[in-house]
Design an enzyme around this catalytic site. Structure first.
Site, PDB file in Angstrom:
ATOM      1  CG  HIS A 136      -0.401   0.312   2.509  1.00  0.00           C
ATOM      2  ND1 HIS A 136      -0.068  -0.671   3.423  1.00  0.00           N
ATOM      3  CD2 HIS A 136      -0.086   1.485   3.111  1.00  0.00           C
ATOM      4  CE1 HIS A 136       0.402  -0.120   4.518  1.00  0.00           C
ATOM      5  NE2 HIS A 136       0.414   1.202   4.350  1.00  0.00           N
ATOM      6  CG  ASP A 191       0.113  -4.049   2.945  1.00  0.00           C
ATOM      7  OD1 ASP A 191       0.183  -3.496   1.823  1.00  0.00           O
ATOM      8  OD2 ASP A 191       0.120  -3.409   4.010  1.00  0.00           O
ATOM      9  N   GLY A 233       3.219   6.714   7.931  1.00  0.00           N
ATOM     10  CA  GLY A 233       4.597   6.870   7.485  1.00  0.00           C
ATOM     11  C   GLY A 233       5.500   5.764   8.001  1.00  0.00           C
ATOM     12  CG  ASN A 234       6.126   4.361  12.102  1.00  0.00           C
ATOM     13  OD1 ASN A 234       5.589   5.279  12.688  1.00  0.00           O
ATOM     14  ND2 ASN A 234       7.381   3.989  12.366  1.00  0.00           N
ATOM     15  CB  SER A 235       3.130   1.843   6.158  1.00  0.00           C
ATOM     16  OG  SER A 235       1.942   2.001   6.895  1.00  0.00           O
ATOM     17  CG  LEU A 237     -12.459 -18.903  -6.735  1.00  0.00           C
ATOM     18  CD1 LEU A 237     -12.433 -20.435  -6.768  1.00  0.00           C
ATOM     19  CD2 LEU A 237     -13.296 -18.410  -5.565  1.00  0.00           C
ATOM     20  N   GLY A 238      -9.881 -17.072  -9.414  1.00  0.00           N
ATOM     21  CA  GLY A 238     -10.142 -16.518 -10.742  1.00  0.00           C
ATOM     22  C   GLY A 238     -11.503 -15.863 -10.865  1.00  0.00           C
ATOM     23  CB  VAL A 239     -14.308 -15.194  -9.126  1.00  0.00           C
ATOM     24  CG1 VAL A 239     -14.613 -16.506  -9.806  1.00  0.00           C
ATOM     25  CG2 VAL A 239     -13.915 -15.395  -7.662  1.00  0.00           C
TER      26      VAL A 239
END
Length: 366
Positions: A123, A153, A226-228, A283-285
């Protein structure tokens, strides 16, 4: 009352001199006890070094028995160069009046190799048209995206550099609740190299983020925007997690989360090798949550669902024998399987219940 504090016993027939001598002995013994107690108090307040190398001081007050970390500067000095600041620019579509505009973002990253591979969150870099990295010594680099995995993530970026200091990976599977935790990152996008400390508050927390159920470490070390993508380290300076979330509801503090590094290793390796995770079944959906359940909105051609005969508009009732009531729950069950597994799914179509067997395929098998 111990033996040193008991008054000495005398016969009833005793002279004044004997009483004086007795009192003198009691005073001497009491002094010895006090001296011994002071030595014990001095001993319990001396800093001791644990096997992890962190100095701790145990308080002398028996009422609290408090143990506190007093200095982690050596650990921080050793690992701070492994954490970087990340800034991004993205083109965002506006309304018809303003058209497109450029938005800026910021986060953190952890160096995983001396030649410039850096871990961060998906993200942090998702949709970015440009990525810049600033190392602890102030050197700035342009970075390119290597690969991302929204399900975990995680993302890997690369800068053209040599002799960077990589983090030493620890084993997050060995962590215990109460273990020391040191977070280093770039809170608010402008305070690079910020250090906060705390403990591991909980293990294996199931947290739903953007319809993805993640199993994360919980810490009370202060985490801010910002720590992400920054690092969570143990008391020996080993990387144990990648910070990725904070509970930010009003009035809630001390709830930060990180991706366990032992869970991330295989994903990171696949991102470097393939740019994506190709070993995970799909699963492809495309799915949509409604008030009354989960519906298939689109079926990818050649995918697992298409080959099993699933259709747009099918309402998913169960997956592998488990009733599912959310997209996050379905994805959680899906991650328990491998490519090639055959999974039974129950769907509702045109008012009737239908059971189909789905053979799990990977990304490169569609």
């Amino acid at each position: 009352m111990n033996q040193y504090n008991q008054p000495p016993r005398f016969r009833q027939k005793s002279s004044a001199g004997k009483w004086i001598l007795g009192l003198l002995c009691a005073a001497l013994l009491g002094g010895a006890a006090g001296y011994g107690g002071s030595l014990l108090a001095m001993k319990t307040t001396e800093p001791s070094k644990s096997q992890s190398g962190v100095n701790i001081t145990q308080g002398s007050s028996p009422a609290t028995g408090r143990v506190e970390a007093v200095d982690v500067s050596d650990v921080v000095n050793a690992v701070r160069p492994t954490v970087v600041e990340i800034t991004t620019e993205s083109v965002t579509s506006g309304n018809s009046l303003f058209g497109q505009y450029v938005s800026q973002g910021a986060g953190s990253g952890v160096i995983m190799s001396s030649d410039g591979y850096i871990i961060t969150n998906n993200h942090v870099v998702e949709g970015a048209r440009s990525i810049a990295v600033r190392t602890a010594d102030g050197t700035e680099y342009d970075a390119k995206l290597v690969g991302t995995d929204p399900s975990t993530d995680l993302a890997v970026i690369k800068v053209d550099a040599q002799d960077l200091q990589p983090a030493t990976f620890g084993n997050s599977n060995d962590l215990k609740v109460g273990s020391a935790a040191i977070a280093i990152g770039n809170p608010l996008g402008s305070l690079g190299g910020t250090v906060t400390t705390g403990i591991i508050s909980a293990l294996d927390r199931e947290i739903v983020i953007d319809n993805e159920t993640m199993v994360l470490l919980q810490t009370d070390a202060a985490i801010n925007p910002g720590n992400s993508g920054g690092g969570l380290f143990d008391a020996s300076g080993n990387l144990i997690g990648i910070v990725n979330a904070k509970q930010s509801a009003s009035g809630i503090e001390g709830l930060g989360f990180a991706i366990p590094i032992s869970d991330a290793v295989d994903v990171l390796q696949e991102l470097i090798e393939n740019g994506a995770v190709t070993s995970r079944p799909l699963l492809g959906v495309s799915l949509q949550e409604m008030n009354d359940g989960i519906y298939i909105m689109q079926v990818s051609e050649g995918g697992s669902a298409a080959e099993a005969g699933l259709q747009t508009g099918d309402k998913i009732l169960s997956f592998d024998g488990h009733e599912v009531d959310s997209v996050a729950h379905l994805k959680q069950q899906l991650r328990k399987h491998r490519i090639g597994d055959v999974v039974s799914m129950e769907v509702e179509r045109d008012g009737r219940t239908k059971t189909v067997d789905v053979t799990m395929k990977g990304q490169d098998q569609r």
